[in-house]
Scaffold this motif. Structure first.
Motif, PDB file in Angstrom:
ATOM      1  N   ASN A   1      41.876  28.333  36.104  1.00  0.00           N
ATOM      2  CA  ASN A   1      41.289  29.591  35.661  1.00  0.00           C
ATOM      3  C   ASN A   1      39.917  29.274  35.060  1.00  0.00           C
ATOM      4  OD1 ASN A   1      43.559  31.138  36.352  1.00  0.00           O
ATOM      5  ND2 ASN A   1      44.537  30.733  34.377  1.00  0.00           N
TER       6      ASN A   1
ATOM      7  N   ALA B   1      36.207  30.680  33.648  1.00  0.00           N
ATOM      8  CA  ALA B   1      35.372  31.786  33.158  1.00  0.00           C
ATOM      9  C   ALA B   1      33.915  31.341  33.151  1.00  0.00           C
ATOM     10  CB  ALA B   1      35.795  32.185  31.747  1.00  0.00           C
TER      11      ALA B   1
ATOM     12  N   GLU C   1      25.743  33.380  39.568  1.00  0.00           N
ATOM     13  CA  GLU C   1      26.906  33.466  40.453  1.00  0.00           C
ATOM     14  C   GLU C   1      26.696  32.635  41.713  1.00  0.00           C
ATOM     15  OE1 GLU C   1      28.575  37.922  39.251  1.00  0.00           O
ATOM     16  OE2 GLU C   1      27.293  37.650  41.013  1.00  0.00           O
TER      17      GLU C   1
ATOM     18  N   TYR D   1      40.953  30.848  40.042  1.00  0.00           N
ATOM     19  CA  TYR D   1      40.708  32.221  39.610  1.00  0.00           C
ATOM     20  C   TYR D   1      39.401  32.206  38.834  1.00  0.00           C
ATOM     21  CZ  TYR D   1      40.935  36.613  37.068  1.00  0.00           C
ATOM     22  OH  TYR D   1      40.629  37.852  36.547  1.00  0.00           O
TER      23      TYR D   1
ATOM     24  N   ARG E   1      36.102  34.418  36.990  1.00  0.00           N
ATOM     25  CA  ARG E   1      35.633  35.692  36.470  1.00  0.00           C
ATOM     26  C   ARG E   1      34.344  35.451  35.691  1.00  0.00           C
ATOM     27  NH1 ARG E   1      37.894  40.862  35.253  1.00  0.00           N
ATOM     28  NH2 ARG E   1      36.079  42.116  34.662  1.00  0.00           N
TER      29      ARG E   1
ATOM     30  N   ALA F   1      36.139  37.442  27.228  1.00  0.00           N
ATOM     31  CA  ALA F   1      36.799  36.557  28.192  1.00  0.00           C
ATOM     32  C   ALA F   1      38.208  36.204  27.728  1.00  0.00           C
ATOM     33  CB  ALA F   1      35.968  35.285  28.375  1.00  0.00           C
TER      34      ALA F   1
ATOM     35  N   HIS G   1      40.542  39.136  28.214  1.00  0.00           N
ATOM     36  CA  HIS G   1      40.825  39.349  29.642  1.00  0.00           C
ATOM     37  C   HIS G   1      41.953  38.428  30.112  1.00  0.00           C
ATOM     38  CE1 HIS G   1      40.040  39.995  33.936  1.00  0.00           C
ATOM     39  NE2 HIS G   1      40.188  38.681  34.053  1.00  0.00           N
TER      40      HIS G   1
ATOM     41  N   TRP H   1      42.529  30.213  29.894  1.00  0.00           N
ATOM     42  CA  TRP H   1      41.413  29.612  30.626  1.00  0.00           C
ATOM     43  C   TRP H   1      41.570  28.095  30.618  1.00  0.00           C
ATOM     44  CZ3 TRP H   1      39.140  32.884  33.542  1.00  0.00           C
ATOM     45  CH2 TRP H   1      38.840  34.182  33.123  1.00  0.00           C
TER      46      TRP H   1
END
Length: 841
Positions: A434, A436, A448, A478, A480, A499, A502, A510
């Motif tokens: 995960n 972030a 990005e 994952y 984000r 974050a 979320h 995370w």
């Protein structure tokens, strides 16, 4: 500069003779050399009968390459060796010559009085509780009770006499300006052709009193390149800025000086040295010819006369002055020109030329001179590193292990990862991360794109095709992105909270947080620094954090690929992964290697500031070197007890893990950023007795980055980095090891390829100093281990400038030093799993 050549060393043997051949037969005839058949190569020395002719005596006569051949009668034979030079000249003198030394009992007032009164006529030095005086001028006698001692018995005294001679000689011949320097002196060339500012474009006006000139650092040293102690002079070349325009005069001309650092002149007791400068303070304003400072050295007097102050001799201040007097040239343009000039002076070829020129002056112009009135001495040329007279070798890169069985090996870290995958690829968990990303909303699109390239590779690039996911055998993560409005620490903290909320809503955690920052944020401290605030927040939750500067994102594609590769390696280590391991290079003793590194944090240029010491432990087991998971950092005052606690904990942990017995051989090796004290050695010995390891061996190695030595490999033509642009010309080979004595050596961790650009200058080796009370004294083994540890850094695929034992310790100390200024920070945050990862990379 000499012509390019191969280098040979000559050795007398039975049953051989040397003949020579050249197309310039007159040269042979002049030196009485007979002609023979052509052979391969050429030589620095030619032997004929009982005479040795050096290269310098014959090369000016030659129009072609000298070639030599050995045939079977009595004479010499040749052995080819590297064209490698150490920046020292040897001092030759009669070791049986008797020196007259006067001695009186030590008293501080008497000592200072003698040093002042006898400057220029005597060497005055302290030896334990005795003051020693040696006459250096004709007609002067030593003070005190006189005795005689052979020169060969007191090499350090000869080195001190050399320093005294250098001061007297160069202050007397007017060849340059000399300045006092610890353990030596600095000589600034005053030759007309050494005015480096003359290389600036003609539209830049240069006022009188502003200079950029070559400077030489001269430092006498004693070491054993062969079997006996030898006195040598280390010669280093660099550039020196001198700004002799009073601040008051600059202000009268209209130049703004607010926000610049000022200095004042300080005259020492020995008037043979030029007046030195001392930093005074940061200029806040100028009123009525008086400078006021916002920061001041003694904190009491915060003002001084502007006519007595001078700007600090920095390249930025030099550019400001030249820009003020040359309004048609921008300050940034002038600064770049100055940096180019200084950069060209710093490269190996130019430094060697200047060092060799000064060494040649000592040989050719000075010839034979005298120390202490009657001791005849002479200087050799620069020391050529030859196999039979010096101990030099090159270490190979170690094989790295990429699998538990030890069969998957590779010397290239990135190549091994791409071929085999990481060492723990089958044990690493979780495979699906995960991730972030926190970034500024104005930069979100470009961030990005960069994160996509980081994860999956940079398209159409040679270096970055694999990406983080494929290289480390991971699944698609994952991901984000959380954008924040602006660049304030508060905005980043809010993004971090968003974050966290979320991922909590998903019932997960995370694993990794990537934080985009700007380069300028590095200058902010504590709660004003967005990255430190964000890092503190996530470390408290046990989450790995990695920053990336927007300036890095904007790099050209190939350079970006290299940066993302390094970032991926550090991220995997921060996640607790093991990219590779280093095989242990011994089979006898259990080893613990303890590294000490420091970080000095100062809020002002004045004052002692805060110094932190990091401690890293590496131990051997199962045929590999393993890194101790627990890391430590303490204030400098506490580091000795913390080091002993660290050693105690590591020994007990590893002894249990690998079932040590009392009779097992154990070796402790310390890599320290500073000289190790005798009491620290004694404390470790007592600790081993306490732990029932009475037969443990110890080695205490000071790994010094700053020293007067450098090596030049004249066969290294450099690495091409652009059109006719090379980096690292004359750089020594990475892995080169030169033993200076039984307890001192040089180790090259940077070669031509490790420099980033042509203006990076000449790489300096590390100096290794083994403490005299070490019971394990194999300096070659210790140096090879340090070299191997420099190939074991998980911070970057590039070779590290120091072994990880010191590098990691420095990084730990730096990170904890910076985080302590964040109010929410507590070291208890590292008590959990995150503290056992490489969170500091």
């Amino acid at each position: 500069m000499r012509p390019r050549r191969k280098n040979f060393s000559l050795h007398k043997v039975q049953g051989l003779a040397l003949l020579a051949e050249t197309t310039t037969e007159n040269t042979l005839a002049r030196h009485g050399l007979s002609q023979g058949r052509k052979a391969v190569g050429n030589t620095r020395s030619l032997f004929s009968g009982s005479m040795i002719f050096t290269w310098d005596q014959v090369c000016h006569d030659m129009t072609d390459t000298f070639v030599i051949e050995v045939i079977g009668v009595e004479g010499v034979f040749l052995e080819e060796c590297m064209d490698l030079y150490l920046n020292v000249v040897k001092i030759k003198y009669d070791p049986e010559f008797k020196l007259s030394i006067g001695r009186v009992g030590y008293d501080e007032e008497v000592y200072q009085d003698l040093k002042t009164r006898l400057a220029g006529t005597h060497l005055v030095q302290r030896h334990a509780r005795i003051i020693e005086t040696i006459s250096t001028s004709e007609g002067e006698r030593a003070h005190g009770e006189t005795s005689f001692v052979e020169a060969g018995v007191v090499p350090q005294l000869i080195a001190n006499l050399l320093r005294e001679w250098l001061v007297s000689h160069f202050s007397g011949v007017g060849r340059g300006r000399i300045y006092k320097k610890k353990n030596g002196l600095t000589l600034i060339s005053t030759r007309s052709d050494d005015d480096l500012l003359s290389q600036l474009p003609s539209n830049i006006e240069i006022p009188k009193g502003v200079e950029l000139r070559p400077a030489f650092d001269l430092e006498p040293r004693v070491f054993c390149l062969s079997q006996t102690s030898e006195v040598c002079l280390a010669i280093n070349a660099r550039t020196k800025i001198q700004l002799k325009l009073p601040v008051g005069w600059l202000v009268e001309q209209g130049m703004p000086v607010k926000g610049l650092w000022a200095t004042k002149l300080v005259q020492g007791k020995d008037e043979r040295f030029c007046t030195d400068i001392r930093l005074v303070g940061l200029i806040e304003r100028v009123e009525g010819g008086i400078l006021s400072f916002s920061e001041h050295r003694d904190g009491k007097s915060s003002s001084m006369s502007a006519s007595e102050a001078f700007l600090e001799p920095r390249i930025e201040n030099l550019a400001k002055i030249l820009h003020f007097f040359s309004r048609n040239a921008s300050e940034s343009y002038i600064l770049q020109k100055l940096r180019n000039i200084a950069g060209e002076e710093a490269v190996g070829a130019m430094r060697f030329e200047r060092v060799e020129r000064l060494a040649g002056y000592l040989v050719d112009k000075v010839g034979q001179t005298r120390f202490a009135v009657h001791l005849p001495v002479s200087f050799s040329r620069l020391l050529c590193v030859e196999p039979r007279t010096t101990s030099f070798e090159s270490f190979d890169k170690p094989h790295l292990i990429f699998g538990p069985g030890g069969r998957e090996k590779h010397r290239w870290n990135q190549g091994g990862l791409d071929r085999y995958g990481p060492f723990d690829q089958h044990q690493f968990n979780p495979k699906k991360l995960n991730v972030a990303v926190i970034c500024q909303e104005a930069l979100q699109g470009r961030v990005e794109t960069c994160i996509e390239q980081f994860l999956y590779g940079v398209p159409d690039s040679k270096a970055g095709k694999r990406g983080f996911i494929r290289r480390f055998s991971l699944d698609k993560p994952y991901l984000r992105v959380f954008s924040v409005p602006g660049d304030s620490a508060r905005a980043y903290k809010n993004g971090a909270v968003e974050a966290l909320e979320h991922i909590a809503d998903r019932g997960e955690n995370w694993n990794l947080v990537l934080v985009q920052i700007d380069e300028s944020m590095e200058q902010l401290e504590g709660s004003d620094n967005p990255y430190l605030v964000t890092k503190t927040f996530f470390l408290s939750k046990g989450v790995a954090v990695q920053h990336i500067q927007f300036e890095t994102i904007r790099q050209p594609k190939e350079r970006l690929a290299y940066s993302l590769n390094n970032m991926g390696l550090a991220c995997y280590a921060k996640l607790g992964g093991i990219p590779w391991l280093l095989p242990e290079d011994h089979k006898v003793a259990h080893e613990l290697v303890i590294g000490l590194g420091s970080y000095h944090q100062k809020e002002s240029r004045f004052g002692v500031g805060n110094r932190f010491v990091g401690i890293t432990t590496v131990f051997s087991g199962d045929g590999q070197y393993l890194l101790e998971n627990r890391t430590h950092a303490v204030s400098f005052d506490e580091y000795e007890s913390a080091m002993l606690d660290c050693v105690r904990g590591a020994v007990e942990n590893v002894r249990t893990r690998f079932s040590w017995t009392e009779s097992d051989p154990v070796r402790l090796i310390f890599h320290a950023f500073k000289p190790v004290k005798n009491k620290e050695v004694k404390a470790v010995e007592c600790l081993m007795q306490e732990l029932n390891l009475p037969h443990a061996e110890y080695a205490f190695v000071h790994v010094a980055e700053f020293h007067p030595f450098c090596l030049f490999d004249l066969e290294q033509e450099g690495t091409l980095v652009g059109a006719n642009l090379y980096k690292g010309k004359y750089a020594p080979p990475r892995g080169g090891f030169l033993k200076l004595s039984a307890r001192e050596a040089l180790l090259c961790l940077k070669g031509s390829r490790e420099l980033k650009q042509a203006t990076d200058g000449h790489p300096s080796p590390l100096q290794l100093r083994l403490h005299r009370n070490s019971s394990f004294r194999d300096l070659t083994y210790l140096a090879q281990q340090i070299f191997s540890f420099s190939c074991h850094s998980w911070q970057s695929f590039l070779p590290a400038p120091t072994p990880i034992t010191i590098l990691y310790s420095q990084l730990i100390a730096r990170n904890l030093g910076l985080l302590r200024h964040v109010p929410e920070w507590s070291e208890s945050m590292l008590a959990g799993k995150i503290g056992r990862t490489r969170w500091f990379l």
